[in-house]
Design a protein around this motif. Structure first.
Motif, PDB file in Angstrom:
ATOM      1  N   PHE A 513      -6.066   0.650 -12.558  1.00  0.00           N
ATOM      2  CA  PHE A 513      -5.088   0.559 -11.477  1.00  0.00           C
ATOM      3  C   PHE A 513      -5.743  -0.131 -10.286  1.00  0.00           C
ATOM      4  N   THR A 514      -5.036  -1.096  -9.685  1.00  0.00           N
ATOM      5  CA  THR A 514      -5.554  -1.863  -8.556  1.00  0.00           C
ATOM      6  C   THR A 514      -4.634  -1.697  -7.368  1.00  0.00           C
ATOM      7  N   PHE A 515      -5.222  -1.462  -6.218  1.00  0.00           N
ATOM      8  CA  PHE A 515      -4.455  -1.303  -4.979  1.00  0.00           C
ATOM      9  C   PHE A 515      -5.042  -2.214  -3.909  1.00  0.00           C
ATOM     10  N   ASP A 516      -4.197  -3.077  -3.339  1.00  0.00           N
ATOM     11  CA  ASP A 516      -4.607  -3.954  -2.245  1.00  0.00           C
ATOM     12  C   ASP A 516      -4.518  -3.193  -0.931  1.00  0.00           C
ATOM     13  N   VAL A 517      -5.621  -3.130  -0.221  1.00  0.00           N
ATOM     14  CA  VAL A 517      -5.673  -2.414   1.052  1.00  0.00           C
ATOM     15  C   VAL A 517      -5.286  -3.385   2.165  1.00  0.00           C
ATOM     16  N   THR A 518      -4.159  -3.123   2.803  1.00  0.00           N
ATOM     17  CA  THR A 518      -3.651  -4.023   3.851  1.00  0.00           C
ATOM     18  C   THR A 518      -3.673  -3.377   5.227  1.00  0.00           C
ATOM     19  N   THR A 519      -4.150  -2.145   5.332  1.00  0.00           N
ATOM     20  CA  THR A 519      -4.288  -1.474   6.624  1.00  0.00           C
ATOM     21  C   THR A 519      -5.697  -0.925   6.739  1.00  0.00           C
ATOM     22  N   ASN A 520      -6.163  -0.746   7.951  1.00  0.00           N
ATOM     23  CA  ASN A 520      -7.534  -0.327   8.173  1.00  0.00           C
ATOM     24  C   ASN A 520      -7.598   0.593   9.378  1.00  0.00           C
ATOM     25  N   SER A 521      -8.456   1.604   9.315  1.00  0.00           N
ATOM     26  CA  SER A 521      -8.677   2.494  10.445  1.00  0.00           C
ATOM     27  C   SER A 521      -9.931   3.307  10.190  1.00  0.00           C
ATOM     28  N   PRO A 522     -10.559   3.802  11.243  1.00  0.00           N
ATOM     29  CA  PRO A 522     -11.683   4.720  11.030  1.00  0.00           C
ATOM     30  C   PRO A 522     -11.209   6.005  10.361  1.00  0.00           C
ATOM     31  N   ASP A 523     -12.135   6.704   9.728  1.00  0.00           N
ATOM     32  CA  ASP A 523     -11.838   7.966   9.042  1.00  0.00           C
ATOM     33  C   ASP A 523     -10.736   7.797   7.998  1.00  0.00           C
ATOM     34  N   MET A 524     -10.771   6.658   7.327  1.00  0.00           N
ATOM     35  CA  MET A 524      -9.799   6.407   6.273  1.00  0.00           C
ATOM     36  C   MET A 524     -10.239   7.135   5.007  1.00  0.00           C
ATOM     37  N   SER A 525      -9.281   7.562   4.187  1.00  0.00           N
ATOM     38  CA  SER A 525      -9.614   8.250   2.947  1.00  0.00           C
ATOM     39  C   SER A 525      -8.552   7.979   1.896  1.00  0.00           C
ATOM     40  N   PHE A 526      -8.945   8.183   0.639  1.00  0.00           N
ATOM     41  CA  PHE A 526      -8.038   8.091  -0.504  1.00  0.00           C
ATOM     42  C   PHE A 526      -8.157   9.387  -1.299  1.00  0.00           C
ATOM     43  N   THR A 527      -7.033   9.863  -1.835  1.00  0.00           N
ATOM     44  CA  THR A 527      -6.997  11.177  -2.481  1.00  0.00           C
ATOM     45  C   THR A 527      -6.347  11.067  -3.851  1.00  0.00           C
ATOM     46  N   TRP A 528      -6.956  11.748  -4.819  1.00  0.00           N
ATOM     47  CA  TRP A 528      -6.364  11.954  -6.141  1.00  0.00           C
ATOM     48  C   TRP A 528      -6.052  13.442  -6.277  1.00  0.00           C
ATOM     49  N   ALA A 529      -4.837  13.776  -6.621  1.00  0.00           N
ATOM     50  CA  ALA A 529      -4.430  15.174  -6.782  1.00  0.00           C
ATOM     51  C   ALA A 529      -3.824  15.340  -8.170  1.00  0.00           C
ATOM     52  N   PHE A 530      -4.419  16.210  -8.968  1.00  0.00           N
ATOM     53  CA  PHE A 530      -3.986  16.417 -10.351  1.00  0.00           C
ATOM     54  C   PHE A 530      -3.487  17.847 -10.509  1.00  0.00           C
ATOM     55  N   ARG A 531      -2.305  17.984 -11.117  1.00  0.00           N
ATOM     56  CA  ARG A 531      -1.743  19.300 -11.387  1.00  0.00           C
ATOM     57  C   ARG A 531      -1.507  19.453 -12.879  1.00  0.00           C
ATOM     58  N   LYS A 532      -2.062  20.528 -13.413  1.00  0.00           N
ATOM     59  CA  LYS A 532      -1.932  20.782 -14.840  1.00  0.00           C
ATOM     60  C   LYS A 532      -0.579  21.387 -15.168  1.00  0.00           C
ATOM     61  N   ASP A 533      -0.202  21.204 -16.422  1.00  0.00           N
ATOM     62  CA  ASP A 533       0.955  21.916 -16.963  1.00  0.00           C
ATOM     63  C   ASP A 533       0.531  22.834 -18.095  1.00  0.00           C
ATOM     64  N   ASN A 534      -0.730  22.624 -18.552  1.00  0.00           N
ATOM     65  CA  ASN A 534      -1.258  23.411 -19.654  1.00  0.00           C
ATOM     66  C   ASN A 534      -2.747  23.645 -19.418  1.00  0.00           C
ATOM     67  N   TYR A 535      -3.235  24.674 -20.013  1.00  0.00           N
ATOM     68  CA  TYR A 535      -4.638  25.070 -19.846  1.00  0.00           C
ATOM     69  C   TYR A 535      -5.596  23.919 -20.166  1.00  0.00           C
TER      70      TYR A 535
END
Length: 963
Positions: A513-535
């Motif tokens: 997966f590719t994402f073009d970053v077109t905005t900029n600021s200090p303290d920038m971050s990217f997050t991945w959040a995964f939720r399970k449906d099964n053990y």
């Protein structure tokens, strides 16, 4: 006095409900307040605790109670008997200020209602997933209440009566941008309050929980939480909205029982408790607990906030994970296995597996930009690089370091990353585990929580790499799910709310997966959040690369063809320029280069019908087009700078509409487009700015409202095309370079012109998995001389302008789409010659003309001519008298011949043989013409006598002359 009598009658009615009941003892009674009157007064009344077991026969004298505005603080309650504020007992809590707090969602609390309805859009190309929405409502789920996950519109409502000014607050989690979450308040007349605080669209919160609150004046209110989901791009379901705590202050209370027991899994103790605390891991509690009971950890376990302990099952592979020690000086690391903590299985169980033995293995190489040291991997200094397997090297002359983050090996969690859980009920704080070749979510039961991985960029990105891009983020990942797990990828600019970039549901094969970053600021971050449906569900990230990161490391060097600036960084050729003999040179005419470049990258030629803009960064159209197919010329400069078109709407049972709005920019736009789409939601819902390009799209939805006002919501604004590819005029059955039919619209019956087609494109790496060639838009410009306005038509077979989400077609009917008029579009008609003048008129070959502008229709002209009829008459008129004289002469001559003929017959008695049909010339000479004349006259005088003799006059005269 009337108010007191009314209260007394009411009290007596309550006291004498049954003659058969015994007299209540004092300990069987309690005090209660009457409702407040208009002056804010209320009275204290003794009533039975259980009116079905006893009765009060002797009523006490009513006493005036505390004013209705009296309040106790948080953690206290009003003791009506003493009329004093006292602390809540252990195991209970209160919010104070006559407030209520709803936190236990095992069942729907009193006062709450819900409803749902279906969006009926099947007639307009949108098939709802759920036909019957009766079950698609809000559902209590223990610690929170959860909305539906389909495309039904559902609403949760609560009636609040505030006796004083108060507040409303609630905690919520909203993770799906395709789910519109709307909170609004109505007064007792059911009119919606439209001020920004009480009429709000709530932003997505990502995996975290958000809080919303507002002040309310005294009064009666209906509180509504509404969700409206749209299943786009064949998504099977949506992420629901969750509400955990709802708190309202200023409500009226008539009893002293304002302290509420803690829910199971929580406890309270100490002075003035205003909330209950969660029981820690391996403990539990029931309702109203003042402490937590421990589990027997030798055979039981519990997660935080548990209401009971659970027996530990036998251990299996899903109960442990691999762990790596730091690399030693021999480049070896200890690979060991550990139980997931807290340990939720029983290793001593006879059916449990044993942990694999630890072993020493060769360390994975350092990530690019790092070099191996004795202890661990160290980052290379500025302007140096490393592949990760050897020492750092200085970048050669005329080059610069290719700075970024290059995570391809996972010996440990990088220093720029951290993991956490969205709630306290996760089995471990470390929920993403490094495993050499990938980083993976922890095994085990994580309930309904999100497992969060954050990449932190405290200094953001460096300089712009192009006109709009700061860098790129690429990650290779895989999802393994039994059913419906979800992975959400988000970005965060400083302190702003997280913006959801992409969501995946269900199992996903290994992909990039590719994402073009077109905005900029200090303290920038990217997050991945995964939720399970099964053990057993898990998410893996194999590699993560981010380019042009400030404070990053270099995996190599980039050629620096030009000089360096004061920061010792390369100065690239600006867009629209390429490198020729070491000098930045403007691209040749009608070629472009839409990026900064450090090398001799070639400029790209513009395609048919387009030209380069002034900066040579984009191909554009000046609205003038000359067709190489037909030889006709077109001028589209009179069309609007951009035009809007709406898809056909769908309506719910309450006339709520859903449709798309497209904005289209055709030409004279520097090749970037001026079509603008933006969300009109409040800042609390969306942080996305407007999008600008050749073609953009917004989703239009009405909000659920019973008010007299109707609010239209524009959301999910996105680009469909941001560059012009070419302009052509081809037959409708031809195909383009991408093997798709160019024209989706049939020609008009009387139309001999092919459409002029504007081909536009948007290469969005985020959608390459679904549109490998990008999104393509075809604007079919069709000449319509009868059209008085600009009219755009969408193919009825694809009512959303696309059938696959990749190819979009629009038919633009306009007189401005007609070709420029030429001499071949009209013909000349010449009249007959009248009075030596003939008129020449010019008319269009088709009416109305299928052209516009260009050559004007010439004016009528007159030419000199000769009138043949008049000349003929002039010639004939002088001949008429001559002809009359000739006819008269011939007539007389004919009479003379007739006479001579009869005379000859009378003289001979018979006709002599004739040698000729004519008389001799001598026969015509008579000397006795005078005598002839006389005889003729005599003949007339003796006419009667001759008749008597039986001869005609002529015969008689001839006979006499012969005697």
């Amino acid at each position: 006095m009337f108010g007191f009598e009314r209260i007394t009658l009411l009290t007596l009615t309550l006291l004498h409900t049954s003659e058969a009941l015994k007299e209540c003892l004092k300990e069987e009674t309690t005090y209660s307040y009457t409702t407040c009157d208009l002056q804010g007064n209320r009275w204290r009344v003794r009533v039975p605790k259980n009116s079905s077991q006893c009765q009060i026969e002797k009523a006490e004298v009513l006493t005036k109670g505390k004013d209705c505005g009296f309040e106790c603080g948080a953690g206290q309650f009003l003791n009506i008997e003493r009329e004093t504020c006292e602390s809540c007992p252990n195991g209970t809590f209160s919010v104070g200020e006559n407030g209520v707090r709803f936190y236990d969602w095992s069942v729907l609390p009193p006062g709450f209602t819900y409803s749902a309805e279906s969006l009926t859009l099947s007639d307009f190309g949108y098939e709802t997933k759920v036909k019957d929405c009766s079950e698609s409502t809000w559902h209590p789920a223990g610690n929170y209440i959860i909305s539906n996950t389909d495309d039904c519109a559902s609403k949760l409502s609560y009636l609040a009566q505030l006796k004083t000014d108060g507040k409303i607050s609630f905690e919520y989690q909203h993770t799906d941008s395709d789910m519109l979450f709307h909170f609004y308040i109505q007064n007792k007349q059911c009119k919606t309050l439209h001020d920004p605080a009480s009429f709000v669209f709530l932003n997505t919160t990502g995996a975290k929980w958000g809080t919303w609150e507002d002040s309310l004046p005294r009064g009666t209110y209906l509180l509504h939480w509404s969700v409206n989901g749209i299943l786009l791009d064949n998504n099977p379901s949506l992420n629901p909205v969750k509400i955990s705590v709802v708190q309202i202050t200023g409500v009226e209370s008539t009893t002293e029982e304002t302290c509420r027991p803690c829910r199971p899994g929580f406890y309270s103790s100490g002075e003035r408790p205003d909330k209950c605390l969660m029981c820690p891991v391996d403990t539990w509690s029931g309702a109203g607990a003042d402490h937590c009971e421990p589990c027997d950890v030798t055979k039981q376990y519990s997660l935080p906030g548990s209401r009971k302990c659970v027996d530990k099952p036998p251990c299996s592979e899903k109960n442990y994970f691999v762990s790596h020690s730091a690399c030693d000086e021999n480049k070896k690391m200890n690979e060991s296995y550990k139980w997931v903590q807290p340990q939720t299985c029983l290793p001593q169980h006879p059916h449990s597996i044993h942990l694999p033995k630890s072993s020493y293995k060769t360390c994975a190489p350092c990530n690019p930009g790092f070099y191996p040291s004795k202890e661990d991997c160290k980052p290379c200094p500025f302007d140096e690089y490393s592949s990760g397997t050897k020492a750092c090297e200085k970048c050669p002359a005329n080059t610069e370091a290719n700075v970024g983050l290059w995570y391809v090996w996972w010996n440990e969690l990088p220093a720029t990353m951290e993991s956490s859980c969205s709630d306290f009920t996760c089995p471990s704080e470390q929920v993403w585990i490094a495993d050499k070749e990938y980083i993976q979510t922890v095994k085990g039961n994580t309930h309904d929580n999100f497992l969060i991985l954050i990449l932190m960029l405290p200094s953001g990105f460096r300089k712009l790499l192009g006109d709009r891009m700061y860098g790129q983020l690429k990650f290779e990942f895989e999802l393994e799910c039994k059913k419906d797990c979800k992975l959400i990828f988000m970005k965060n600019l400083g302190n702003e709310d997280k913006d959801i970039i992409r969501l995946w549901s269900g199992s996903q094969k290994r992909q990039l997966f590719t994402f073009d970053v077109t905005t900029n600021s200090p303290d920038m971050s990217f997050t991945w959040a995964f939720r399970k449906d099964n053990y057993d569900d898990y998410a893996r990230i194999y590699s993560l690369k981010v380019t042009n990161v400030a404070d990053g490391v270099a995996d190599g060097c980039t050629t620096c063809s030009l000089q360096k600036d004061e920061d010792n960084e390369c100065i690239p050729c600006p867009p629209g320029h390429h490198l020729v003999d070491g000098v930045c040179t403007t691209c040749p005419p009608n070629t472009i280069l839409d990026e900064y470049t450090y090398n001799s990258k070639s400029c790209v030629a513009c395609k048919d019908g387009t030209r380069s803009n002034k900066e040579h960064t984009r191909c554009e159209s000046d609205c003038v087009f000359h067709s190489s197919t037909t030889g006709r010329s077109y001028n589209f400069s009179k069309v609007p700078s951009y035009i809007s078109v709406s898809t056909r709407p769908g309506f719910s049972s309450k006339s709520r509409m859903y449709n798309y709005i497209f904005n289209i920019s055709l030409c004279n736009n520097e090749g970037y487009g001026v079509a603008k789409c933006s969300d009109n939601l409040t800042s609390s819902y969306s942080n996305n700015g407007p999008v600008l390009g050749m073609v953009c799209r917004s989703t239009r939805l009405p909000v659920p409202s019973i008010a007299d006002k109707e609010v239209e919501v524009l959301s999910q604004s996105t680009l469909i095309a941001d560059e012009l590819v070419e302009i052509n005029q081809r037959n409708c059955n031809e195909t383009n370079h991408y093997n798709t039919t160019i024209n989706s619209f049939h020609k008009d019956l009387d139309d001999d012109l092919d459409d002029v087609i504007f081909h536009m494109r948007y290469n969005d790496d985020n959608f390459l998995y679904r549109c490998p060639d990008g999104k393509h838009v075809y604007i079919h410009m069709r000449c319509d001389p009868l059209s008085t306005t600009e009219h755009i038509v969408i193919d009825s077979e694809c009512p959303d302008a696309t059938c696959d989400g990749c190819k979009f077609d629009f038919l633009w009917r306009s007189i401005n789409a007609c070709p420029l008029c030429t001499h071949d579009d009209y013909e000349s008609v010449t009249s007959s010659c009248t009075n030596d003048v003939k008129k020449v008129k010019h008319i269009w070959k088709h009416y109305p003309p299928k052209c516009q502008g260009g050559v004007n229709l010439p004016k009528d002209t007159q030419d000199h001519c000769v009138d043949a009829v008049r000349v003929t008459i002039l010639i004939i008129l002088p001949c008429i008298p001559i002809m009359a004289i000739l006819i008269l002469v011939m007539y007389r001559k004919n009479r003379n011949i007739e006479y001579k003929y009869h005379k000859l017959v009378l003289k001979s008695g018979q006709l002599p043989p004739s040698d000729s049909c004519a008389l001799n010339e001598s026969d015509s000479d008579r000397s006795n013409d005078e005598e002839y004349d006389r005889i003729i006259f005599q003949r007339k005088k003796s006419k009667s006598k001759a008749k008597a003799n039986g001869f005609s006059d002529s015969t008689q005269l001839l006979a006499t002359d012969g005697v």
